[in-house]
Design a protein around this motif. Structure first.
Motif, PDB file in Angstrom:
ATOM      1  N   ARG A  53       1.366   4.640  -7.175  1.00  0.00           N
ATOM      2  CA  ARG A  53       0.372   4.522  -6.107  1.00  0.00           C
ATOM      3  C   ARG A  53       1.041   4.421  -4.738  1.00  0.00           C
ATOM      4  NH1 ARG A  53      -0.939  -0.123  -4.106  1.00  0.00           N
ATOM      5  NH2 ARG A  53      -0.276  -1.223  -6.001  1.00  0.00           N
ATOM      6  N   VAL A  54       2.071   3.614  -4.624  1.00  0.00           N
ATOM      7  CA  VAL A  54       2.763   3.448  -3.343  1.00  0.00           C
ATOM      8  C   VAL A  54       3.395   4.766  -2.902  1.00  0.00           C
ATOM      9  CG1 VAL A  54       4.726   2.327  -2.218  1.00  0.00           C
ATOM     10  CG2 VAL A  54       3.146   0.977  -3.591  1.00  0.00           C
ATOM     11  N   ARG A  55       3.982   5.495  -3.834  1.00  0.00           N
ATOM     12  CA  ARG A  55       4.602   6.778  -3.493  1.00  0.00           C
ATOM     13  C   ARG A  55       3.577   7.770  -2.957  1.00  0.00           C
ATOM     14  NH1 ARG A  55       8.988   8.480  -8.158  1.00  0.00           N
ATOM     15  NH2 ARG A  55      10.752   7.354  -7.265  1.00  0.00           N
ATOM     16  N   LEU A  56       2.433   7.861  -3.614  1.00  0.00           N
ATOM     17  CA  LEU A  56       1.396   8.777  -3.157  1.00  0.00           C
ATOM     18  C   LEU A  56       0.911   8.404  -1.764  1.00  0.00           C
ATOM     19  CD1 LEU A  56      -0.715   9.241  -6.426  1.00  0.00           C
ATOM     20  CD2 LEU A  56       0.737  10.953  -5.312  1.00  0.00           C
ATOM     21  N   ASN A  57       0.709   7.114  -1.534  1.00  0.00           N
ATOM     22  CA  ASN A  57       0.235   6.669  -0.221  1.00  0.00           C
ATOM     23  C   ASN A  57       1.287   6.885   0.864  1.00  0.00           C
ATOM     24  OD1 ASN A  57      -2.215   5.859  -1.317  1.00  0.00           O
ATOM     25  ND2 ASN A  57      -1.537   3.751  -1.661  1.00  0.00           N
ATOM     26  N   ALA A  58       2.561   6.713   0.516  1.00  0.00           N
ATOM     27  CA  ALA A  58       3.634   6.934   1.484  1.00  0.00           C
ATOM     28  C   ALA A  58       3.666   8.398   1.912  1.00  0.00           C
ATOM     29  CB  ALA A  58       4.975   6.530   0.876  1.00  0.00           C
ATOM     30  N   ARG A  59       3.575   9.279   0.950  1.00  0.00           N
ATOM     31  CA  ARG A  59       3.565  10.713   1.262  1.00  0.00           C
ATOM     32  C   ARG A  59       2.363  11.083   2.116  1.00  0.00           C
ATOM     33  NH1 ARG A  59       6.109  15.475   2.286  1.00  0.00           N
ATOM     34  NH2 ARG A  59       4.809  17.226   1.688  1.00  0.00           N
ATOM     35  N   HIS A  60       1.208  10.539   1.782  1.00  0.00           N
ATOM     36  CA  HIS A  60      -0.010  10.845   2.548  1.00  0.00           C
ATOM     37  C   HIS A  60       0.132  10.381   3.991  1.00  0.00           C
ATOM     38  CE1 HIS A  60      -4.254  11.487   3.387  1.00  0.00           C
ATOM     39  NE2 HIS A  60      -4.315  10.258   3.861  1.00  0.00           N
ATOM     40  N   TYR A 102       0.826  -1.207   0.000  1.00  0.00           N
ATOM     41  CA  TYR A 102       0.000   0.000   0.000  1.00  0.00           C
ATOM     42  C   TYR A 102       0.863   1.261   0.000  1.00  0.00           C
ATOM     43  CZ  TYR A 102      -3.288   3.582   1.566  1.00  0.00           C
ATOM     44  OH  TYR A 102      -4.014   4.737   1.673  1.00  0.00           O
ATOM     45  N   ASN A 103       1.770   1.375   0.981  1.00  0.00           N
ATOM     46  CA  ASN A 103       2.642   2.548   1.022  1.00  0.00           C
ATOM     47  C   ASN A 103       4.119   2.177   1.168  1.00  0.00           C
ATOM     48  OD1 ASN A 103       2.722   1.716   3.662  1.00  0.00           O
ATOM     49  ND2 ASN A 103       1.895   3.590   4.552  1.00  0.00           N
ATOM     50  N   GLY A 104       4.442   0.951   0.824  1.00  0.00           N
ATOM     51  CA  GLY A 104       5.811   0.466   0.911  1.00  0.00           C
ATOM     52  C   GLY A 104       5.820  -1.041   0.764  1.00  0.00           C
ATOM     53  N   ALA A 105       6.937  -1.659   1.113  1.00  0.00           N
ATOM     54  CA  ALA A 105       7.054  -3.113   1.008  1.00  0.00           C
ATOM     55  C   ALA A 105       7.790  -3.650   2.222  1.00  0.00           C
ATOM     56  CB  ALA A 105       7.789  -3.497  -0.271  1.00  0.00           C
ATOM     57  N   LEU A 106       7.305  -4.781   2.746  1.00  0.00           N
ATOM     58  CA  LEU A 106       7.876  -5.391   3.942  1.00  0.00           C
ATOM     59  C   LEU A 106       8.226  -6.847   3.681  1.00  0.00           C
ATOM     60  CD1 LEU A 106       5.399  -4.031   6.650  1.00  0.00           C
ATOM     61  CD2 LEU A 106       7.749  -3.253   6.261  1.00  0.00           C
ATOM     62  N   ALA A 107       9.259  -7.304   4.366  1.00  0.00           N
ATOM     63  CA  ALA A 107       9.623  -8.714   4.376  1.00  0.00           C
ATOM     64  C   ALA A 107       9.697  -9.180   5.818  1.00  0.00           C
ATOM     65  CB  ALA A 107      10.958  -8.929   3.674  1.00  0.00           C
ATOM     66  N   MET A 108       9.493 -10.467   6.028  1.00  0.00           N
ATOM     67  CA  MET A 108       9.623 -11.000   7.375  1.00  0.00           C
ATOM     68  C   MET A 108      11.045 -10.793   7.887  1.00  0.00           C
ATOM     69  SD  MET A 108       6.714 -12.041   8.359  1.00  0.00           S
ATOM     70  CE  MET A 108       7.173 -13.004   9.806  1.00  0.00           C
ATOM     71  N   PRO A 109      11.210 -10.441   9.164  1.00  0.00           N
ATOM     72  CA  PRO A 109      12.548 -10.185   9.704  1.00  0.00           C
ATOM     73  C   PRO A 109      13.515 -11.336   9.437  1.00  0.00           C
ATOM     74  CG  PRO A 109      10.887  -9.488  11.271  1.00  0.00           C
ATOM     75  CD  PRO A 109      10.156 -10.199  10.160  1.00  0.00           C
ATOM     76  N   GLY A 110      14.647 -11.009   8.843  1.00  0.00           N
ATOM     77  CA  GLY A 110      15.660 -12.013   8.562  1.00  0.00           C
ATOM     78  C   GLY A 110      15.485 -12.740   7.248  1.00  0.00           C
ATOM     79  N   ASP A 111      14.373 -12.523   6.542  1.00  0.00           N
ATOM     80  CA  ASP A 111      14.109 -13.203   5.278  1.00  0.00           C
ATOM     81  C   ASP A 111      14.727 -12.391   4.133  1.00  0.00           C
ATOM     82  OD1 ASP A 111      13.172 -14.554   3.080  1.00  0.00           O
ATOM     83  OD2 ASP A 111      11.043 -14.227   3.489  1.00  0.00           O
ATOM     84  N   SER A 112      15.993 -12.638   3.849  1.00  0.00           N
ATOM     85  CA  SER A 112      16.697 -11.867   2.826  1.00  0.00           C
ATOM     86  C   SER A 112      16.074 -12.055   1.452  1.00  0.00           C
ATOM     87  CB  SER A 112      18.175 -12.270   2.792  1.00  0.00           C
ATOM     88  OG  SER A 112      18.808 -11.977   4.023  1.00  0.00           O
ATOM     89  N   ALA A 113      15.707 -13.290   1.112  1.00  0.00           N
ATOM     90  CA  ALA A 113      15.085 -13.540  -0.186  1.00  0.00           C
ATOM     91  C   ALA A 113      13.761 -12.797  -0.301  1.00  0.00           C
ATOM     92  CB  ALA A 113      14.872 -15.043  -0.383  1.00  0.00           C
ATOM     93  N   GLY A 114      13.006 -12.758   0.791  1.00  0.00           N
ATOM     94  CA  GLY A 114      11.742 -12.027   0.782  1.00  0.00           C
ATOM     95  C   GLY A 114      11.950 -10.534   0.614  1.00  0.00           C
ATOM     96  N   PHE A 115      13.016 -10.002   1.225  1.00  0.00           N
ATOM     97  CA  PHE A 115      13.345  -8.584   1.084  1.00  0.00           C
ATOM     98  C   PHE A 115      13.630  -8.244  -0.383  1.00  0.00           C
ATOM     99  CE2 PHE A 115      16.103  -4.896   1.099  1.00  0.00           C
ATOM    100  CZ  PHE A 115      15.644  -4.110   2.145  1.00  0.00           C
ATOM    101  N   ILE A 116      14.448  -9.076  -1.030  1.00  0.00           N
ATOM    102  CA  ILE A 116      14.793  -8.854  -2.438  1.00  0.00           C
ATOM    103  C   ILE A 116      13.556  -8.982  -3.312  1.00  0.00           C
ATOM    104  CG2 ILE A 116      16.115  -9.777  -4.374  1.00  0.00           C
ATOM    105  CD1 ILE A 116      18.245 -10.638  -2.275  1.00  0.00           C
ATOM    106  N   GLU A 117      12.735  -9.973  -3.038  1.00  0.00           N
ATOM    107  CA  GLU A 117      11.514 -10.174  -3.813  1.00  0.00           C
ATOM    108  C   GLU A 117      10.569  -8.982  -3.669  1.00  0.00           C
ATOM    109  OE1 GLU A 117       7.723 -13.299  -3.999  1.00  0.00           O
ATOM    110  OE2 GLU A 117       9.526 -13.792  -2.837  1.00  0.00           O
ATOM    111  N   ALA A 118      10.461  -8.440  -2.449  1.00  0.00           N
ATOM    112  CA  ALA A 118       9.586  -7.282  -2.226  1.00  0.00           C
ATOM    113  C   ALA A 118      10.061  -6.082  -3.031  1.00  0.00           C
ATOM    114  CB  ALA A 118       9.552  -6.942  -0.741  1.00  0.00           C
ATOM    115  N   ALA A 119      11.380  -5.869  -3.077  1.00  0.00           N
ATOM    116  CA  ALA A 119      11.911  -4.736  -3.839  1.00  0.00           C
ATOM    117  C   ALA A 119      11.637  -4.887  -5.321  1.00  0.00           C
ATOM    118  CB  ALA A 119      13.412  -4.608  -3.589  1.00  0.00           C
ATOM    119  N   CYS A 120      11.829  -6.079  -5.861  1.00  0.00           N
ATOM    120  CA  CYS A 120      11.609  -6.307  -7.289  1.00  0.00           C
ATOM    121  C   CYS A 120      10.130  -6.275  -7.642  1.00  0.00           C
ATOM    122  CB  CYS A 120      12.220  -7.642  -7.700  1.00  0.00           C
ATOM    123  SG  CYS A 120      14.030  -7.703  -7.563  1.00  0.00           S
TER     124      CYS A 120
END
Length: 393
Positions: A350-357, A321-339
């Motif tokens: 959309r994410v940028r607008l929601n983050a600013r709001h 919605y306003n960013g991306a999260l991965a489970m703590p310590g899940d490096s693969a999940g972090f990379i997947e969220a970014a991509c």
């Protein structure tokens, strides 16, 4: 009823112009309290090149020595008797102790002897850091020490709900939430600079991947490399460059590892805001951060933030919605969220607008008002003398 003017002493091993989350938060809190009519004294370590006193704030520097492994930060040292004599002559209504080193310990001892109310802050979890890097015995000893320290204060303030729950689980008492704020006027997408991006070697369609923070091993910086490689594979048609803002012991090592990255050093004020706004994606891989300053500043600047689902990031970011999260310590999940976020342009917009709001609703004035309420609460519970006794007979 309007709160009467208080005499407040803020005690910390770090304060502006040092660049870190604790110093930034204390600067906003002290200035906000001053604007609300309170007298604020700052007791902090003397800097190697000390700054002139700030208008409306009484700086009371004490001697200090560097923290091992934390260049630029200093443990403060002052005797309990020196603080006791100072506060006996100019008695504060309440103390806020932000750090738990020798200065904090002696400030707490002096305040207890004088019967002054004390509120403490829990900004850095050194026990968690020790445990994460394999020193279980040290982690348990630090937890015991910190629990004993905070048990002797009226309240302990933490910046996130997850931190509050964690401390309560570890036996800490009277823990309350004081989330940190952001200056959304300073950190603003309107500060995006084409000339700065050109200085970085990037055009309008290229991707500036930002990391802001201390360049130290405990902040999980090794994850940035594989994340950048995955992002480049996901967007082969776009030029991608890592923009690193901050200083720390790993800078030289990281500069050798990432020769194409731009290392900007420590930035502050409008220059820092311009670096945020001129970027496109903020990677925040730390597993120990509790303050969330970088997360909020990036969101206020209209950036897509990728972080682990813990502490302040969990409090402010809703995944997808306003960013991306991965489970703590899940490096693969972090990379997947970014991509995943950069699979299509509309998702990013959309994410940028929601983050600013979201960031617009996290201003410092509300945080300062809540902080003031906690200080008043501590004074009343402690039966402190001074302004509150006069106002509430």
């Amino acid at each position: 009823m309007k709160t009467p003017p208080l005499h407040i002493a803020l005690v910390s091993d770090t304060f502006a112009p040092e660049i870190n989350g604790v110093a930034n938060a204390l600067a906003h809190l002290s200035e906000g309290l001053r604007q609300r009519g309170h007298r604020v004294d700052i007791v902090r370590a003397r800097l190697p090149a000390d700054v002139a006193g700030q208008e409306g704030v009484d700086l009371s520097p004490v001697t200090g020595w560097p923290w091992s492994g934390f260049a630029g930060l200093r443990w403060s040292r002052v005797s309990m008797h020196k603080l006791w004599r100072r506060w006996r002559g100019q008695r504060p209504d309440v103390l806020y102790i932000a750090t738990q080193g020798p200065l904090g310990v002696n400030a707490l001892r002096a305040a207890r002897r004088l019967g002054i109310a004390v509120v403490s802050g829990f900004h850095t979890d050194f026990a968690q850091c020790a445990g994460r890097y394999g020193s279980g015995l040290l982690a348990r000893a630090l937890t015991c020490y910190l629990r004993g320290f905070h048990r002797r204060t009226a309240l302990t303030l933490v910046p996130s709900l997850s931190q509050r729950l964690e401390l309560q689980r570890r036996g800490f008492e009277r823990v309350e939430l004081l989330a940190h704020g952001v200056d959304a006027h300073l950190f603003n997408p309107a500060r995006r600079s084409r000339s700065l991006r050109e200085h970085w070697g990037l055009g309008p369609e290229d991707l500036a991947v930002l990391h802001v923070g201390r360049l130290a091993a405990q902040h999980n910086l090794d994850l940035l490399g594989p994340c950048l490689a995955a992002l480049q594979r996901a967007s082969p048609q776009r030029r991608l460059r890592l923009i690193v803002v901050g200083e720390g012991p790993q800078r030289d090592v990281l500069a050798q590892r990432w020769p194409d990255a731009v290392f900007c050093g420590g930035q502050r004020g409008e220059a820092l805001a311009e670096h945020y706004a001129s970027s496109d994606l903020c990677l925040f891989p730390s597993l120990i951060d509790t303050l969330g300053s970088v997360v909020l500043e990036a969101m206020a600047s209209g950036l897509v933030v990728v972080a682990f689902d813990q502490a302040a990031a969990a409090q402010h970011i809703r995944h997808g919605y306003n960013g991306a999260l991965a489970m703590p310590g899940d490096s693969a999940g972090f990379i997947e969220a970014a991509c995943w976020l950069f699979e299509d342009h509309e998702s990013v917009r959309r994410v940028r607008l929601n983050a600013r709001h979201h960031a617009l609703q996290q201003g410092w004035p509300g945080v300062v008002e809540r902080f003031e309420e906690y200080l008043v609460q501590a004074c009343l519970a402690h039966g402190a003398q001074g302004a509150l006794d006069r106002a509430y007979p």
